[in-house]
Design a protein around this motif. Structure first.
Motif, PDB file in Angstrom:
ATOM      1  N   LYS A  26      10.860   2.572 -14.854  1.00  0.00           N
ATOM      2  CA  LYS A  26      11.539   1.357 -14.215  1.00  0.00           C
ATOM      3  C   LYS A  26      12.513   1.858 -13.110  1.00  0.00           C
ATOM      4  CE  LYS A  26      15.174  -0.144 -16.680  1.00  0.00           C
ATOM      5  NZ  LYS A  26      16.141   0.330 -16.000  1.00  0.00           N
ATOM      6  N   ASN A  27      13.234   2.980 -13.381  1.00  0.00           N
ATOM      7  CA  ASN A  27      14.006   3.661 -12.569  1.00  0.00           C
ATOM      8  C   ASN A  27      13.165   4.369 -11.379  1.00  0.00           C
ATOM      9  OD1 ASN A  27      16.574   2.708 -14.007  1.00  0.00           O
ATOM     10  ND2 ASN A  27      16.278   4.824 -15.161  1.00  0.00           N
ATOM     11  N   LYS A  28      12.183   4.869 -11.778  1.00  0.00           N
ATOM     12  CA  LYS A  28      11.294   5.295 -10.421  1.00  0.00           C
ATOM     13  C   LYS A  28      11.088   4.206  -9.518  1.00  0.00           C
ATOM     14  CE  LYS A  28       9.519   9.319 -12.901  1.00  0.00           C
ATOM     15  NZ  LYS A  28       8.270  10.040 -13.201  1.00  0.00           N
ATOM     16  N   ILE A  29      10.589   3.051 -10.034  1.00  0.00           N
ATOM     17  CA  ILE A  29      10.487   1.897  -9.277  1.00  0.00           C
ATOM     18  C   ILE A  29      11.570   1.462  -8.199  1.00  0.00           C
ATOM     19  CG2 ILE A  29       9.815  -0.628  -9.303  1.00  0.00           C
ATOM     20  CD1 ILE A  29       8.025   0.031 -11.752  1.00  0.00           C
ATOM     21  N   LYS A  30      12.765   1.460  -9.053  1.00  0.00           N
ATOM     22  CA  LYS A  30      13.944   1.096  -8.483  1.00  0.00           C
ATOM     23  C   LYS A  30      14.466   2.050  -7.304  1.00  0.00           C
ATOM     24  CE  LYS A  30      15.958  -1.756 -12.019  1.00  0.00           C
ATOM     25  NZ  LYS A  30      17.081  -2.374 -12.444  1.00  0.00           N
ATOM     26  N   SER A  31      14.116   3.557  -7.299  1.00  0.00           N
ATOM     27  CA  SER A  31      14.498   4.418  -6.585  1.00  0.00           C
ATOM     28  C   SER A  31      13.545   4.297  -5.451  1.00  0.00           C
ATOM     29  CB  SER A  31      14.348   5.702  -7.084  1.00  0.00           C
ATOM     30  OG  SER A  31      15.341   5.934  -8.237  1.00  0.00           O
ATOM     31  N   ARG A  32      12.179   4.184  -5.567  1.00  0.00           N
ATOM     32  CA  ARG A  32      11.157   3.749  -4.790  1.00  0.00           C
ATOM     33  C   ARG A  32      11.633   2.676  -3.678  1.00  0.00           C
ATOM     34  NH1 ARG A  32       8.240   5.047  -0.502  1.00  0.00           N
ATOM     35  NH2 ARG A  32       6.053   4.273  -0.671  1.00  0.00           N
ATOM     36  N   ILE A  33      11.902   1.580  -4.161  1.00  0.00           N
ATOM     37  CA  ILE A  33      12.382   0.561  -3.310  1.00  0.00           C
ATOM     38  C   ILE A  33      13.457   0.863  -2.477  1.00  0.00           C
ATOM     39  CG2 ILE A  33      13.591  -1.751  -3.265  1.00  0.00           C
ATOM     40  CD1 ILE A  33      11.895  -2.484  -5.989  1.00  0.00           C
ATOM     41  N   ASN A  34      14.647   1.518  -3.097  1.00  0.00           N
ATOM     42  CA  ASN A  34      15.826   2.378  -2.407  1.00  0.00           C
ATOM     43  C   ASN A  34      15.235   3.025  -1.375  1.00  0.00           C
ATOM     44  OD1 ASN A  34      17.862   0.633  -3.613  1.00  0.00           O
ATOM     45  ND2 ASN A  34      17.758   1.968  -5.484  1.00  0.00           N
ATOM     46  N   LEU A  35      14.348   3.946  -1.746  1.00  0.00           N
ATOM     47  CA  LEU A  35      13.836   4.754  -0.516  1.00  0.00           C
ATOM     48  C   LEU A  35      13.090   4.004   0.590  1.00  0.00           C
ATOM     49  CD1 LEU A  35      12.278   7.492  -2.803  1.00  0.00           C
ATOM     50  CD2 LEU A  35      14.107   7.850  -1.078  1.00  0.00           C
ATOM     51  N   SER A  49      16.129 -11.539   2.958  1.00  0.00           N
ATOM     52  CA  SER A  49      15.895 -12.407   3.780  1.00  0.00           C
ATOM     53  C   SER A  49      14.388 -12.320   4.302  1.00  0.00           C
ATOM     54  CB  SER A  49      16.693 -12.337   5.291  1.00  0.00           C
ATOM     55  OG  SER A  49      18.089 -12.651   4.922  1.00  0.00           O
ATOM     56  N   LEU A  50      13.970 -11.192   4.533  1.00  0.00           N
ATOM     57  CA  LEU A  50      12.450 -10.906   4.846  1.00  0.00           C
ATOM     58  C   LEU A  50      11.672 -11.239   3.830  1.00  0.00           C
ATOM     59  CD1 LEU A  50      13.195  -7.306   6.729  1.00  0.00           C
ATOM     60  CD2 LEU A  50      12.582  -9.650   7.652  1.00  0.00           C
ATOM     61  N   ILE A  75       6.710  -6.704  -7.294  1.00  0.00           N
ATOM     62  CA  ILE A  75       6.547  -5.418  -6.310  1.00  0.00           C
ATOM     63  C   ILE A  75       5.533  -5.540  -5.244  1.00  0.00           C
ATOM     64  CG2 ILE A  75       5.574  -2.766  -6.520  1.00  0.00           C
ATOM     65  CD1 ILE A  75       6.650  -2.882  -9.575  1.00  0.00           C
ATOM     66  N   GLY A  76       4.458  -6.425  -5.425  1.00  0.00           N
ATOM     67  CA  GLY A  76       3.567  -6.718  -4.499  1.00  0.00           C
ATOM     68  C   GLY A  76       4.051  -7.314  -3.410  1.00  0.00           C
ATOM     69  N   GLU A  77       5.013  -8.273  -3.759  1.00  0.00           N
ATOM     70  CA  GLU A  77       5.511  -9.099  -2.518  1.00  0.00           C
ATOM     71  C   GLU A  77       6.478  -8.256  -1.589  1.00  0.00           C
ATOM     72  OE1 GLU A  77       7.507 -12.208  -4.937  1.00  0.00           O
ATOM     73  OE2 GLU A  77       5.376 -13.369  -4.958  1.00  0.00           O
ATOM     74  N   ILE A  78       7.220  -7.280  -2.517  1.00  0.00           N
ATOM     75  CA  ILE A  78       8.236  -6.335  -1.640  1.00  0.00           C
ATOM     76  C   ILE A  78       7.248  -5.562  -0.864  1.00  0.00           C
ATOM     77  CG2 ILE A  78       9.542  -4.656  -2.023  1.00  0.00           C
ATOM     78  CD1 ILE A  78      10.990  -5.817  -4.617  1.00  0.00           C
ATOM     79  N   GLU A  80       4.424  -6.366   0.504  1.00  0.00           N
ATOM     80  CA  GLU A  80       4.025  -7.054   1.641  1.00  0.00           C
ATOM     81  C   GLU A  80       5.013  -7.018   2.984  1.00  0.00           C
ATOM     82  OE1 GLU A  80       2.777 -10.900   0.582  1.00  0.00           O
ATOM     83  OE2 GLU A  80       1.226 -10.177  -0.939  1.00  0.00           O
ATOM     84  N   THR A  81       6.346  -7.153   2.261  1.00  0.00           N
ATOM     85  CA  THR A  81       7.510  -7.354   3.086  1.00  0.00           C
ATOM     86  C   THR A  81       7.516  -5.988   4.316  1.00  0.00           C
ATOM     87  OG1 THR A  81       8.596  -8.737   1.664  1.00  0.00           O
ATOM     88  CG2 THR A  81       9.912  -7.625   3.324  1.00  0.00           C
ATOM     89  N   PHE A  82       7.341  -4.653   3.185  1.00  0.00           N
ATOM     90  CA  PHE A  82       7.473  -3.476   3.850  1.00  0.00           C
ATOM     91  C   PHE A  82       5.969  -3.175   4.525  1.00  0.00           C
ATOM     92  CE2 PHE A  82      10.582  -2.481   0.461  1.00  0.00           C
ATOM     93  CZ  PHE A  82      11.660  -2.502   1.580  1.00  0.00           C
ATOM     94  N   HIS A  83       5.016  -3.889   4.723  1.00  0.00           N
ATOM     95  CA  HIS A  83       3.833  -3.927   5.280  1.00  0.00           C
ATOM     96  C   HIS A  83       3.152  -2.620   4.608  1.00  0.00           C
ATOM     97  CE1 HIS A  83       4.833  -6.727   8.069  1.00  0.00           C
ATOM     98  NE2 HIS A  83       5.970  -6.095   8.462  1.00  0.00           N
ATOM     99  N   ILE A  84       3.036  -2.597   3.481  1.00  0.00           N
ATOM    100  CA  ILE A  84       2.281  -1.151   2.708  1.00  0.00           C
ATOM    101  C   ILE A  84       1.830  -2.009   1.456  1.00  0.00           C
ATOM    102  CG2 ILE A  84       3.957   0.282   3.027  1.00  0.00           C
ATOM    103  CD1 ILE A  84       5.191   0.313   0.408  1.00  0.00           C
ATOM    104  N   ASN A  85       0.522  -1.414   0.757  1.00  0.00           N
ATOM    105  CA  ASN A  85      -0.077  -1.816  -0.378  1.00  0.00           C
ATOM    106  C   ASN A  85       0.584  -1.245  -1.617  1.00  0.00           C
ATOM    107  OD1 ASN A  85      -1.434   0.400  -0.698  1.00  0.00           O
ATOM    108  ND2 ASN A  85      -3.100  -0.077   0.709  1.00  0.00           N
ATOM    109  N   LEU A  86       0.122  -1.769  -2.704  1.00  0.00           N
ATOM    110  CA  LEU A  86       0.677  -1.176  -4.199  1.00  0.00           C
ATOM    111  C   LEU A  86       0.254   0.275  -4.161  1.00  0.00           C
ATOM    112  CD1 LEU A  86      -0.082  -4.093  -6.390  1.00  0.00           C
ATOM    113  CD2 LEU A  86       2.204  -3.186  -5.772  1.00  0.00           C
TER     114      LEU A  86
END
Length: 98
Positions: A26-35, A49-50, A75-78, A80-86
């Motif tokens: 869970k913390n790695k996923i959160k850190s990845r989003i922050n990165l 917003s995006l 995570i998949g929706e996020i 898409e926002t960053f234009h990357i895949n899972l």
């Protein structure tokens, strides 16, 4: 009304406790989003917003002190926002560390 309270209490009583491994993931996923936020040069409000998500939800998903997790669908929706895949999301070295 009492019936609803009983359902809520029952739900929380039977929720599985997170294991140490679960918490680490869970913390790695959160850190990845922050990165990703840092790499893309956007803040949580801009991500909200995006991605058409609530700013408070973004905060929950990026705050390491928050105990709530995030679904793979979100995570998949996020992604898409960053234009990357899972695969690109989870292929990051952060997930290869113990």
């Amino acid at each position: 009304m009492d019936y609803i309270k009983i359902l809520i209490l029952t739900y929380y009583c039977f929720m599985a406790k997170l294991t140490t491994k679960d918490i680490e993931l869970k913390n790695k996923i959160k850190s990845r989003i922050n990165l990703l936020l840092k790499e893309k040069g956007i803040n949580q409000s801009e991500l909200a917003s995006l991605s058409l998500k609530d700013r408070q939800a973004i905060n929950r998903w990026t705050n390491l002190n928050n105990t709530r997790g995030i679904t793979i669908y979100t995570i998949g929706e996020i992604c898409e926002t960053f234009h990357i895949n899972l695969k690109e999301f989870f292929d990051h070295p952060i997930f290869n560390t113990q």
